[in-house]
Enzyme design. Structure first.
Site, PDB file in Angstrom:
ATOM      1  N   ASP A   1      -3.419 -20.765  21.749  1.00 44.10           N
ATOM      2  CA  ASP A   1      -4.350 -19.689  21.398  1.00 44.10           C
ATOM      3  C   ASP A   1      -5.540 -20.221  20.605  1.00 44.10           C
ATOM      4  OD1 ASP A   1      -1.823 -18.661  22.065  1.00 44.10           O
ATOM      5  OD2 ASP A   1      -2.185 -16.818  20.959  1.00 44.10           O
TER       6      ASP A   1
ATOM      7  N   GLU B   1     -18.430  15.675  20.925  1.00 43.12           N
ATOM      8  CA  GLU B   1     -17.611  14.487  21.146  1.00 43.12           C
ATOM      9  C   GLU B   1     -16.732  14.203  19.929  1.00 43.12           C
ATOM     10  OE1 GLU B   1     -20.415  11.872  24.167  1.00 43.12           O
ATOM     11  OE2 GLU B   1     -20.738  11.753  22.009  1.00 43.12           O
TER      12      GLU B   1
ATOM     13  N   HIS C   1      -4.186 -11.237  25.407  1.00 40.16           N
ATOM     14  CA  HIS C   1      -5.462 -10.722  24.897  1.00 40.16           C
ATOM     15  C   HIS C   1      -6.579 -10.810  25.935  1.00 40.16           C
ATOM     16  CE1 HIS C   1      -4.934  -9.721  20.587  1.00 40.16           C
ATOM     17  NE2 HIS C   1      -3.831 -10.451  20.743  1.00 40.16           N
TER      18      HIS C   1
END
Length: 751
Positions: free
Chosen positions: A187, A683, A249
């Site tokens: 990572d 919203e 991810h």
């Protein structure tokens, strides 16, 4: 005179003997001193190691709790998208724009970048396609100088990468016969400095220096765009020598929570949405695994007892845009009405389960017992009070991220009359039991990818749901040994977990974890590492740590800095769950003394937070003791407090905002289509409806309307929710004092 001389001589001799005695102590005294020093040093190092370990546990527990929250939020989105239309007749348009956006064919044509002009005022790097070594060197130099690549080049780079990845298999096979060594990296998480240091120490990617980067290139770090651009550039330059595996991810829904989406929109305000859409497509096309010399398997997360490499090789991987998106299951195929009627008959004749429907409705109406409106009732009522950070359920038979809880297969072992593997869905304010069909091919393929991206090894035998993360599996040494033996492999290399030394061996050396982002949690918290594999396939580990200050700090100073950061995060977690904690503390304090025993205090923290931490060891850092040795539980919250919250917000709503600030921000970002930071009042109301449905939090519409009007400062019908959310963050009181002190010192300096 002679006598005088004799006396002087004797005095000098005695003085010399005394000095020699001081200079040469007895061996016994020397040994005793050495033992005392050694004992003190060992005790000191043991305490330091204890602090380092619990600091590490705090960081990991909070990180995995955040992943559980993300899985729950995405499960809620999935359920809304898949089932609200069938049940209520209203489609969640805003959610569908995120999860199932309309694919713009413009992005699949070269015109997606050719129509974008580069102004003469642009001073960043300029590259040409096909890429050359000079182009990649230009990118390296530019990123070192904090320059940003123009959106036209980014789109063209992604377009070319997408074309290349479409031609690649799901599992890439490499051989060491064509090169001396292959380097495997873990990572990176947006740490550009780590990537540059790897290239500096090990060499730039080339035919002589091939690389395998094992996923999680983006998120968390501030330079994710630069990292992934460099990796894709070298992939285009050396497609046979640069290899990229997908990580958990490389997922557009994960990117919403962990920073990559926000980073792209901040750096590319005009073409950010197009860039994100192409990133989404490219991420889904990344290979799933790499095999070296038919002996070493490299995947990002791990495996499960159901992992099938042949099935993985045949999956259409581009269809899994997100591992968090459970495959659609049409409720119309399950005949909900018939099942509802059948369920009513079963409940009316089954005296052993009088609470199946009634209990759900009670929980639905009681805020303290409900997690989400679509959550299934639990047989054990104690489970209903679990916190958000720990509510990941392991009852699913799939070793995968938690499926939407409204459509999860549930079993009730304690009730013999209830069939196993029953699918329960909400229907007309009650639950309907539906026989669980055999998983379709699409679901099996999805599960294969999820297990590869999300799983973790453990020392215990067997395979079970990964309850700590909320997704994937725990796989034991027997599972890894079985897969390796089945396919003639000798080693599994994976990443996915931060390790203090940058790498770790487990399962008798047959499973290696490699992690390449140093200082992942905090400055000095961990080293990064990479692996080099030659023809003999014996892994050699290389460690490093990127820092401008760590080398000047002692070990004690590094541990103290990391410990302080971890405790700050833990105190924020305590503050965010203040109401639940206080309610639980008061149950052990009927006389309202403000004190509970240490054991009761630790029990409450674990039952509410579910972080699996050594609370008794951490107690001196979190609370004060009363003179009688009991814990003053309110002192848990005295070091932290709210920011400058808006006066119109009630205390209960404010605490809800503190706790679920990240989830609210994600929903805001979904609604804010142009990422301007402004949304309309309508919203804003829609956001709260989604938020309320997700968490089962009762929020009065009138209070929300009043809040919306009060924070529309210029009365233009728009709300700056960035400033709104900034008001709801936990503030450390010590930081405020230090800030005030520094301001006073600065004023004195200039007066």
């Amino acid at each position: 005179m002679g006598c005088g001389t004799s006396v002087a001589t004797e005095t000098q001799v005695k003085k010399l003997e005394t000095e020699e005695a001081v200079k040469s102590p007895s061996p016994a005294l020397t040994l005793k001193a050495a033992v005392l020093i050694q004992r003190w040093y060992r005790h000191y190092m043991a305490r330091l190691e204890m602090r380092r370990r619990y600091t590490w546990n705090i960081f990991q527990s909070i990180e995995y709790a955040g992943e559980q929250d993300q899985l729950q939020l995405s499960s809620f989105f999935t359920y809304m998208l898949d089932n609200v239309t069938q049940l209520n007749g209203n489609g969640p348009d805003l959610i569908s724009q995120l999860l199932d956006p309309v694919i713009d064919p413009w992005l699949d044509r070269e015109t997606c970048y050719k129509t974008i002009s580069i102004p003469e005022s642009y001073t960043g790097p300029r590259i040409s396609f096909p890429l050359s070594v000079s182009d990649t060197n230009t990118l390296l130099s530019a990123f070192k100088e904090q320059q940003i690549l123009h959106a036209r080049y980014v789109l063209q780079l992604l377009y070319e990468t997408k074309k290349l990845l479409k031609q690649m298999p799901n599992i890439v096979h490499l051989s060491t016969s064509y090169t001396k060594e292959i380097t495997v990296c873990g990572d990176l998480h947006g740490r550009l400095d780590d990537l540059l240091l790897i290239f500096y120490k090990n060499g730039l990617p080339s035919a002589e220096t091939p690389y395998v980067f094992n996923g999680d290139f983006v998120d968390r770090g501030k330079k994710s765009v630069e990292v992934v651009i460099l990796l894709f550039a070298y992939l285009l330059l050396y497609p046979d020598h640069m290899h990229l595996n997908r990580g958990n991810h490389e997922d557009h829904i994960m990117n919403l929570r962990y920073g990559f989406t926000k980073e792209v929109m901040q750096k590319y305000k005009t073409h950010g949405r197009e860039i994100l859409q192409l990133f989404k497509d490219v991420f889904s096309l990344l290979p799933i695994a790499t095999v070296i010399d038919a002996k070493i398997l490299i995947v990002h997360g791990g495996i499960s007892d159901q992992t099938d490499l042949e099935l993985l090789s045949s999956i259409e991987r581009h269809k899994v845009k997100s591992a968090l998106r459970f495959p659609r299951c049409s409720l119309e195929q399950l005949d909900i009405g018939q099942s509802h009627r059948l369920g009513k008959r079963m409940r009316s004749t089954d005296s052993s389960r009088p609470r199946s429907s009634h209990s759900y409705n009670e929980n639905h109406r009681t805020p303290s017992l409900r997690k989400r409106r679509c959550r299934l009732s639990r047989q054990n009522s104690g489970d209903s009070t679990s916190s958000s950070s720990s509510s990941s359920s392991s009852c699913s038979s799939l070793c995968s991220p938690q499926t939407p809880s409204c459509i999860s297969p549930r079993t009730y072992p304690s009730s013999p009359s209830t069939p196993y593997n029953v699918l329960q869905v909400p229907f007309l304010d009650s639950l309907s039991s539906v026989p669980l069909p055999s998983p379709p091919q699409q679901e099996r393929e999805w599960k294969q990818i999820v297990d590869i991206l999300w799983s973790d090894p453990r020392t215990q035998e067997g395979c079970s749901p990964n309850t700590f993360r909320g997704g994937g599996c725990y796989f034991g040494p027997d599972i890894s040994q079985r897969l390796l033996h089945q396919h003639g492999l000798q080693l599994l290399i994976r990443s996915h977990e931060c390790k203090q030394e940058g790498y770790e061996l487990c399962h008798d050396g047959h499973v290696i974890t490699i992690f390449s982002a140093s200082n992942y949690y905090e400055e000095g918290s961990n080293r990064g590492a990479y692996i080099k594999l030659g023809k003999e396939l014996v892994p050699r580990f290389y460690q490093y740590q990127v820092s401008r200050t760590t080398r000047r700090l002692t070990l004690t100073q590094r541990v103290r800095a990391a410990e302080g950061s971890a405790l700050r995060s833990l105190k924020e977690k305590l503050f965010a769950h203040r109401s639940e904690l206080m309610t639980s503390f008061q149950q052990y304090d009927p006389k309202e003394t403000g004190c509970v025993s240490v054991g009761e205090w630790a029990k409450v923290l674990e039952s509410v937070l579910r972080l699996d931490l050594p609370w008794r060891t951490l107690r001196p850092h979190l609370v004060h003791l009363a003179p009688d040795g009991s814990v003053e539980y309110q002192s848990c919250f005295e070091d932290v407090g709210p920011g400058a919250a808006l006066p119109q917000v009630s205390p209960n709503l404010a605490e809800t905002l503190f706790r679920y600030r990240t989830d609210i921000e994600i929903i805001f970002n979904i609604i804010d289509k142009d990422h301007s930071g402004l949304i309309s009042i309508e919203e804003f109301r829609h956001t709260w409806r989604l938020f309320s449905a997700h968490l089962g939090v009762a929020i009065d519409d009138g209070a929300i309307d009043e809040l919306a009007r009060s924070i529309d400062f210029n009365k233009d019908g728009s709300i700056d929710f960035t400033e709104f959310l900034e008001a709801f963050r936990v503030v450390h009181k010590l930081d405020i004092k230090e800030h005030q002190l520094s301001e006073k010192m600065a004023k004195k300096k200039y007066t």
